[in-house]
Design an enzyme around this catalytic site. Sequence first.
Site: not given
Length: 364
Positions: A43, A47-48, A50-51, A64, A117, A168
């Site tokens: 979803i 940069r760090y 994949a969720v 994540k 979410y 960030d």
Amino acid sequence: ALFLGYRMMKRKQKHTLSALDVMEAGNTESAVDLDDLKLLELIGRGRYGAVFRGSLGERCVAAKLFSVANWQNFVNECAIYRLPLLQLHDNISRFLTADERTAADGQPELLIVMELYPHGCLSQYLSVHTVDWLTCCRMCHGATRGLSFLHTELYRGDQYKPAVAHRDITSRNVLVRPDLSCVLADFGLSMRLTGHRACCPGDDDTVAISEVGTVRYMAPEVLGGALNLRDCESALKQVDVYALGLVYWESFRRCSDLFPGETVPEYQLAYQAELGNHPSFEEMQILVAREKYRPLFPDTWKENSPVLRSLKETMEDCWDQDAEARLTAQCAEERLAELTLLVTHTAIHNHRNLSHGRWTPQVG
Ligand code: ADP
Ligand code: MG
Ligand code: MG
């Protein structure tokens, strides 16, 4: 030594957690069994990590996944989520657990499990939906309240929450709840500013300290290499607030009540009109640091109604070229609360006037 001295001289601000006192700091982490975790659908991608949307028994969650190359980012995000009191705040994303394990194929797996979410991040939401004034104010207020809390050093009993810089802030790192209130997320680059594990940057660390975050949202002093490291705590908070101003701009451009009788402009990221989808550090440096350029307000906002004036002023006071002149996150939170109230009192009146193409809110 300079930083330690400064920090010790500063009076510790005591805060009460009245609204939070009712909630108990129950540790939900131990109750989670990751063997039941199923990953269902990608979803989001940053940069760090994949969720994934996933399930943990009956519960829908977000997971994540970090690659091993981003181990530091993973460890840091976990450490921030586990700071005392953080999980009690309504505008910080809910962390469930984290694990560092070996997958069946022998590959290491780094994962953070958190609340899902379903609307995703603010940027995703706004790119497909417009929002009315109150919703927009509430979204921005929530993100600001989360940041204001993050920036605050807190003591409660024997628990201590250091002041933390997010580092960030972007519309992709604000997540949207089903009721459209917002939470702050993605603490992979966050940094403790006070307390015993605070970062005290020496000159050697200067680059590492300053040049992080998303280029598009970098403050002029970061782009120009002029971050004031003598007061690192204030400087890093000011960098966060600059980016917050850009998030406000992106949000209120999608506010239907601010474009009466017109089509609401398409969603745009800050500086997207000027620099497109992948601005380079150098392009941002020239535009934002050297030319002191900021996102333009739509023509419709030229009208000097009190609401529009306060709104534009709030953004400008967040993204001021002079970092020390910027609002604190606490002040920004108050400004957003005021904006919300201003129109709550006058919403009906405004709507009547808006339909006549005029907007003259009467306060009180
Ligand atoms: P990165 O550190 O790689 O930027 P993020 O934590 O920001 O990773 O997550 C990347 C994206 O995944 C976010 O911008 C958002 O769109 C989506 N995302 C992250 N966490 C959640 C969540 N809990 N629920 C729904 N979507 C999420
Ligand atoms: Mg992110
Ligand atoms: Mg991140």
